[in-house]
Design an enzyme around this catalytic site. Structure first.
Site, PDB file in Angstrom:
ATOM      1  N   HIS A 101       0.301  -1.211   0.317  1.00  0.00           N
ATOM      2  CA  HIS A 101      -0.073   0.016   0.425  1.00  0.00           C
ATOM      3  C   HIS A 101       0.763   1.508   0.123  1.00  0.00           C
ATOM      4  CE1 HIS A 101       0.201  -0.106   4.780  1.00  0.00           C
ATOM      5  NE2 HIS A 101       0.610   1.384   4.475  1.00  0.00           N
ATOM      6  N   ASP A 154      -0.073  -8.136   1.301  1.00  0.00           N
ATOM      7  CA  ASP A 154       0.478  -6.229   1.582  1.00  0.00           C
ATOM      8  C   ASP A 154       2.192  -6.179   1.713  1.00  0.00           C
ATOM      9  OD1 ASP A 154       0.226  -4.269   1.783  1.00  0.00           O
ATOM     10  OD2 ASP A 154      -0.100  -3.569   3.585  1.00  0.00           O
ATOM     11  N   GLY A 248       3.133   6.793   8.830  1.00  0.00           N
ATOM     12  CA  GLY A 248       4.701   6.797   8.147  1.00  0.00           C
ATOM     13  C   GLY A 248       5.191   6.195   8.424  1.00  0.00           C
ATOM     14  N   SER A 250       4.692   2.733   7.974  1.00  0.00           N
ATOM     15  CA  SER A 250       4.325   1.198   6.826  1.00  0.00           C
ATOM     16  C   SER A 250       5.694   1.803   5.959  1.00  0.00           C
ATOM     17  CB  SER A 250       3.296   2.242   5.846  1.00  0.00           C
ATOM     18  OG  SER A 250       1.835   2.080   6.305  1.00  0.00           O
ATOM     19  N   GLY A 251       5.283   0.041   6.162  1.00  0.00           N
ATOM     20  CA  GLY A 251       6.253  -0.192   4.879  1.00  0.00           C
ATOM     21  C   GLY A 251       7.774  -0.644   5.997  1.00  0.00           C
TER      22      GLY A 251
END
Length: 302
Positions: A101, A154, A248, A250-251
């Protein structure tokens, strides 16, 4: 607290991005949940959270020492309606690992281009330690089973336009070997990133922040989350002490210390829409579940 549905992806939107060193107007950074395209992914019954003002930060997080997390990346992806700011990790000198995402915008369009910032402590500054390396849409690989409404699969890899130069501030992180069947429950997990740090401000952190919490078994995690969301492909980090990653982050990585070095066991995916400090565990992509896919979509060898 039983959380059966509502969740919030952890990315944010920003301005800027190109293939070379760029000046970024960081004052334009704002959380992804303020954008319409983010909310269209979620069922109507979750819209109650849209105007809520929950805590959005790594609560009680600590500022990292410069170079403490040399695998940490600040990822800027141009996704049409803006540029998403997320975390990622260095896995080889050519590839970084992140959440799907973070590189997919409204309508399922993959990022047109972007910039990976490696070796940063304060991403607002033009630090000598930083390497800002561009990427193109052709370099982005999103899992074909990624579903933005259920947050399944994801995961994404990004091929850099030029190889990263490894040094004391830029190093790859290890991923769990094929023979490693651990679920990592009970180990202390470290979450790091540039996510939001203040309830009163929409600004994300200029510096790398981190927190350490116990990793939960999925069975324990499911006492807070529905099994429809938390499955074998996920790993959960407890929110004990009110500490949690947020928008912020994420990932970015969930790492454990293993044999004297860091091992990435999770990729930050989502938290409860009731708030990052709601007490619900944060949910991550379980890296070991996707070994085959990672190897097929990068030059990482397990």
């Amino acid at each position: 607290m039983k959380v059966t549905a509502a969740f919030v992806l952890l990315g944010v939107l920003a301005v800027g991005g190109s293939a070379e060193w760029i000046d970024i107007d960081w004052s334009q950074v704002k959380p992804v949940e303020e954008f319409d395209h983010y909310w269209t992914r979620l069922p109507a019954e979750w819209q109650v959270y849209r105007n809520a003002n929950p805590l959005r930060r790594i609560v009680n997080g600590v500022e990292a020492l410069p170079g403490q997390f040399p695998y940490q990346v600040a990822l800027l992806s141009n996704i049409g309606t803006g540029t998403s700011l997320c975390g990622a990790t260095v896995i080889t000198n050519n590839y970084i690992l992140t959440a799907a995402h973070c590189v997919v915008g409204g309508g399922g369009a993959v990022a047109q281009s972007g910039t990976a910032i490696l070796g940063a402590h304060n991403r607002l500054n033009e630090e000598e330690t930083q390497q800002r390396i561009g990427f193109t849409q052709a370099g982005v690989a999103v899992h074909p089973g990624y579903d933005s409404s259920t947050i399944r699969n994801d995961i994404a890899t990004v091929r850099l336009n030029s190889p990263a130069q490894f040094n004391d501030r830029v190093q790859p992180i290890r991923l769990p070997a094929r023979a490693d069947g651990r679920d990592f429950a009970g180990l202390e997990g470290t979450a790091s990133g540039f996510g939001r740090t203040s309830d009163a401000s929409t600004a994300t952190s200029p510096v790398v922040m981190f927190t350490r919490n116990p990793i939960l078994s999925n069975a324990d995690c499911n006492t807070s989350w529905s099994t429809a969301l938390v499955q074998d492909q996920n790993v959960c980090l407890s929110a004990v002490g009110g500490r949690s990653p947020c928008n912020g982050d994420s990932g970015g990585p969930l790492a454990v210390q293993d044999g004297g070095s860091s091992l990435e066991v999770g990729i930050a995916s989502f938290v409860s829409a009731a708030g990052c400090a709601s007490g619900a565990p944060s949910v991550w992509v379980r890296v070991s579940f996707f070994r085959d896919w990672i190897e097929q979509n990068s030059d990482y060898v397990f």
